[in-house]
Design a protein around this motif. Structure first.
Motif, PDB file in Angstrom:
ATOM      1  N   THR A 151       0.569  -1.407   0.201  1.00  0.00           N
ATOM      2  CA  THR A 151       0.097  -0.099   0.150  1.00  0.00           C
ATOM      3  C   THR A 151       0.912   1.243  -0.067  1.00  0.00           C
ATOM      4  O   THR A 151       0.220   2.155  -0.089  1.00  0.00           O
ATOM      5  N   THR A 152       2.171   1.012   0.502  1.00  0.00           N
ATOM      6  CA  THR A 152       3.057   2.386   0.297  1.00  0.00           C
ATOM      7  C   THR A 152       4.437   1.908  -0.434  1.00  0.00           C
ATOM      8  O   THR A 152       4.917   0.713   0.020  1.00  0.00           O
ATOM      9  N   PHE A 153       4.710   2.447  -1.332  1.00  0.00           N
ATOM     10  CA  PHE A 153       5.992   2.066  -2.053  1.00  0.00           C
ATOM     11  C   PHE A 153       6.953   3.438  -2.231  1.00  0.00           C
ATOM     12  O   PHE A 153       6.608   4.307  -2.427  1.00  0.00           O
ATOM     13  N   GLU A 154       8.321   2.862  -2.195  1.00  0.00           N
ATOM     14  CA  GLU A 154       9.379   3.902  -2.604  1.00  0.00           C
ATOM     15  C   GLU A 154       9.863   3.736  -4.024  1.00  0.00           C
ATOM     16  O   GLU A 154       9.755   2.523  -4.113  1.00  0.00           O
ATOM     17  N   SER A 155      10.041   4.680  -4.823  1.00  0.00           N
ATOM     18  CA  SER A 155      10.847   4.273  -6.000  1.00  0.00           C
ATOM     19  C   SER A 155      11.959   5.021  -6.182  1.00  0.00           C
ATOM     20  O   SER A 155      11.958   6.515  -5.870  1.00  0.00           O
ATOM     21  N   LYS A 156      13.061   4.583  -6.990  1.00  0.00           N
ATOM     22  CA  LYS A 156      14.238   5.283  -7.013  1.00  0.00           C
ATOM     23  C   LYS A 156      14.163   5.817  -8.396  1.00  0.00           C
ATOM     24  O   LYS A 156      13.480   5.181  -9.526  1.00  0.00           O
ATOM     25  N   SER A 157      14.937   6.981  -8.785  1.00  0.00           N
ATOM     26  CA  SER A 157      15.400   7.322 -10.156  1.00  0.00           C
ATOM     27  C   SER A 157      16.541   6.649 -10.434  1.00  0.00           C
ATOM     28  O   SER A 157      16.478   5.446 -10.047  1.00  0.00           O
ATOM     29  N   GLY A 158      17.578   6.928 -11.240  1.00  0.00           N
ATOM     30  CA  GLY A 158      18.506   6.442 -11.618  1.00  0.00           C
ATOM     31  C   GLY A 158      18.929   5.684 -12.870  1.00  0.00           C
ATOM     32  O   GLY A 158      19.697   5.122 -13.162  1.00  0.00           O
ATOM     33  N   TYR A 159      17.778   5.659 -13.666  1.00  0.00           N
ATOM     34  CA  TYR A 159      17.683   5.222 -15.028  1.00  0.00           C
ATOM     35  C   TYR A 159      17.567   6.293 -16.029  1.00  0.00           C
ATOM     36  O   TYR A 159      17.380   5.896 -17.191  1.00  0.00           O
ATOM     37  N   GLY A 160      17.888   7.378 -15.729  1.00  0.00           N
ATOM     38  CA  GLY A 160      18.075   8.166 -16.622  1.00  0.00           C
ATOM     39  C   GLY A 160      19.442   8.969 -16.501  1.00  0.00           C
ATOM     40  O   GLY A 160      19.839   9.138 -17.688  1.00  0.00           O
ATOM     41  N   LEU A 161      20.019   9.441 -15.606  1.00  0.00           N
ATOM     42  CA  LEU A 161      21.484   9.813 -15.335  1.00  0.00           C
ATOM     43  C   LEU A 161      21.821  11.244 -16.504  1.00  0.00           C
ATOM     44  O   LEU A 161      22.823  11.408 -16.629  1.00  0.00           O
ATOM     45  N   ASP A 162      20.723  11.748 -16.600  1.00  0.00           N
ATOM     46  CA  ASP A 162      20.837  13.022 -17.317  1.00  0.00           C
ATOM     47  C   ASP A 162      19.897  13.790 -16.471  1.00  0.00           C
ATOM     48  O   ASP A 162      18.897  13.479 -15.776  1.00  0.00           O
ATOM     49  N   ARG A 163      19.823  15.288 -16.720  1.00  0.00           N
ATOM     50  CA  ARG A 163      19.076  16.027 -15.813  1.00  0.00           C
ATOM     51  C   ARG A 163      17.365  15.988 -16.517  1.00  0.00           C
ATOM     52  O   ARG A 163      16.604  15.580 -15.506  1.00  0.00           O
ATOM     53  N   GLU A 164      17.058  15.885 -17.706  1.00  0.00           N
ATOM     54  CA  GLU A 164      15.764  15.870 -18.031  1.00  0.00           C
ATOM     55  C   GLU A 164      15.289  14.513 -17.599  1.00  0.00           C
ATOM     56  O   GLU A 164      14.035  14.607 -16.925  1.00  0.00           O
ATOM     57  N   THR A 165      15.888  13.408 -17.834  1.00  0.00           N
ATOM     58  CA  THR A 165      15.180  12.034 -17.362  1.00  0.00           C
ATOM     59  C   THR A 165      14.966  11.910 -15.930  1.00  0.00           C
ATOM     60  O   THR A 165      14.186  11.110 -15.395  1.00  0.00           O
ATOM     61  N   GLU A 166      16.084  12.246 -15.145  1.00  0.00           N
ATOM     62  CA  GLU A 166      16.119  11.963 -13.782  1.00  0.00           C
ATOM     63  C   GLU A 166      15.056  12.888 -13.006  1.00  0.00           C
ATOM     64  O   GLU A 166      14.120  12.224 -12.377  1.00  0.00           O
ATOM     65  N   LEU A 167      14.759  13.942 -13.801  1.00  0.00           N
ATOM     66  CA  LEU A 167      13.745  14.807 -13.101  1.00  0.00           C
ATOM     67  C   LEU A 167      12.434  14.388 -13.528  1.00  0.00           C
ATOM     68  O   LEU A 167      11.443  14.308 -12.797  1.00  0.00           O
ATOM     69  N   ALA A 168      12.099  13.915 -14.678  1.00  0.00           N
ATOM     70  CA  ALA A 168      10.976  13.349 -15.155  1.00  0.00           C
ATOM     71  C   ALA A 168      10.586  12.214 -14.407  1.00  0.00           C
ATOM     72  O   ALA A 168       9.406  11.700 -14.061  1.00  0.00           O
ATOM     73  N   SER A 169      11.559  11.224 -14.039  1.00  0.00           N
ATOM     74  CA  SER A 169      11.464  10.207 -13.204  1.00  0.00           C
ATOM     75  C   SER A 169      10.701  10.453 -11.979  1.00  0.00           C
ATOM     76  O   SER A 169       9.943   9.708 -11.571  1.00  0.00           O
ATOM     77  N   LEU A 170      11.571  11.336 -11.293  1.00  0.00           N
ATOM     78  CA  LEU A 170      10.912  11.684 -10.136  1.00  0.00           C
ATOM     79  C   LEU A 170       9.566  12.322  -9.985  1.00  0.00           C
ATOM     80  O   LEU A 170       8.804  11.982  -9.105  1.00  0.00           O
ATOM     81  N   ARG A 171       9.292  12.913 -11.054  1.00  0.00           N
ATOM     82  CA  ARG A 171       7.878  13.554 -11.182  1.00  0.00           C
ATOM     83  C   ARG A 171       7.014  12.258 -11.522  1.00  0.00           C
ATOM     84  O   ARG A 171       5.860  12.398 -10.692  1.00  0.00           O
TER      85      ARG A 171
END
Length: 411
Positions: A151-171
């Motif tokens: 019912t609660t999950f954390e997720s990491k970014s880390g599969y972008g490793l550039d500015r645009e994709t890392e921020l898109a992943s977090l969003r």
């Protein structure tokens, strides 16, 4: 002029349950003997009012309720708190099934990573996906997890490793209901020649925006990824930016993750398959949790973490799936519970606490989720069995009958 009347509370009564099981007390995190203490109520009810637990007890002690109440028949079912997955990589595109086939024929994870596969393979697919596709991917994966009681999950970014994709992943993680962690130091992308130049870029160009989206920062401190000196620089900057700290550590080698986590006040060190006796003692004396990921060790055919030694030494221990496309394509905490019982040597009571209260502690939410007690979030998992211990006992089975999130039946 008359005052507006408050809306009546939305109430859900889960009645006639065979059992309710929840970690005892109100403290967090739980260590040692406290990790094994559960409150188990037979022939029970759980009353949810709006998004909170209003009461838990025996049916014969339940009185009449005035006003409207929705009822859910719990006959033959056991209730446990909503499960908390405190370590996933649910934001990714593509798959790594070809690599899985190669590993089945003898290739090692490290060999695939060195040859440009592994994490960097998923980086290429994730960069090409676009933000809306990432939102859809995380939402799909969250639905998979929900079906297994998360019912609660954390997720990491880390599969972008550039500015645009890392921020898109977090969003994307936030939009899909997850708790975002910036894993800016997951691997060195091919456009950078070394870890120092990449971390310089990440801290200067990504961290100022990532700090507004993420709750924590993480680093993969391991041979072939990031060394202890670079990890200290990265994590120190993230701490100064207001992020909680996490580390991937001791997965393949002891490279200094535990001492660094203790030095910097990190919330957790995750993996620990390579942790030795001194690492166990150091972690047990600290406030950092050890997040154990037995599905990852199984998937990679690696030794399991020293779970029994950690618990017996008094360390804070949590359990998680490590759900990701390469080293743990598994979204099921019940399966992790089975592995924790059969491969890690943990007691069933310890396992339930490790994937509820202690996992919630790692995410900074142990005062709100992880227990079935008045005032906590009304996140309830109904097991398709009369005994809560089926959570680990039913290996790989369809053990979850219903899931309630914030007082609403969602499954």
């Amino acid at each position: 002029m008359s005052e507006a009347r408050a809306a009546p509370p939305r109430r859900l009564l889960i009645r006639d349950l065979a059992q309710v099981a929840t970690p005892s007390g109100a403290n967090a995190p739980l260590r040692g003997d406290a990790l094994r203490r559960l409150d188990v109520v037979e022939d029970a009810y759980v009353l949810c009012e709006d998004a909170r637990i209003a009461g838990v007890g025996r049916m014969r002690e339940f009185g009449a309720l005035d006003g409207e109440v929705e009822e859910l028949d719990g006959r033959g079912l056991a209730a446990v708190p909503g499960l908390v997955d405190c370590h996933t990589h649910a934001c990714f595109a593509g798959d790594r099934v070809d690599e899985f086939a190669l590993r089945a024929r003898g290739a090692t994870y490290e060999e695939l990573h060195a040859a440009g596969g592994g994490i960097l393979s998923t980086v290429r697919a994730t960069r090409a996906a676009g933000e809306e596709a990432l939102v859809a991917a995380v939402a799909r994966h969250a639905t998979w997890m929900l079906g297994h009681g998360t019912t609660t999950f954390e997720s990491k970014s880390g599969y972008g490793l550039d500015r645009e994709t890392e921020l898109a992943s977090l969003r994307a993680i936030r939009r899909a209901g997850g708790i975002p962690t910036w894993l800016g130091a997951h691997a060195v992308p091919p456009e950078f020649g070394d870890e120092e130049s990449y971390v310089t870029f990440a801290l200067a160009e990504v961290l100022p925006a990532a700090r507004e989206l993420a709750e924590a920062a993480d680093v993969f401190l391991e041979r072939g990824a990031f060394g202890a000196a670079t990890a200290r620089r990265y994590l120190s900057a993230c701490r100064e930016a207001g992020l909680a700290l996490r580390l991937h550590g001791d997965q393949f080698t002891e490279a200094g993750a535990i001492p660094l986590a203790v030095e910097l006040g990190a919330r957790s060190v995750d993996h620990l398959e390579a942790t030795g006796a001194e690492g166990v003692r150091t972690l047990a004396r600290s406030d950092a949790a050890g997040v154990l990921l037995p599905a990852s060790a199984l998937f990679l055919d690696r030794p399991q973490a020293p779970a029994r030694e950690l618990v017996d030494a008094g360390a804070i221990v949590a359990l998680a799936t490590d759900f990701n496309p390469g080293s743990a394509f598994c979204e099921s905490l019940p399966l992790v519970a089975s592995l924790a019982a059969t491969q890690l040597g943990l007691a069933l009571e310890e396992i339930l606490a490790a994937m509820t209260v202690n996992a919630a502690h790692v995410l900074g939410r142990a005062d709100r989720i992880g227990r079935l007690a008045p005032g906590f979030a009304a996140d309830v998992v109904l097991l398709d069995a009369p005994d809560w211990r089926y959570l680990a006992y039913h290996l790989g089975g369809r053990i979850v009958r219903h899931v309630v999130v914030k007082g609403e039946l969602v499954l």
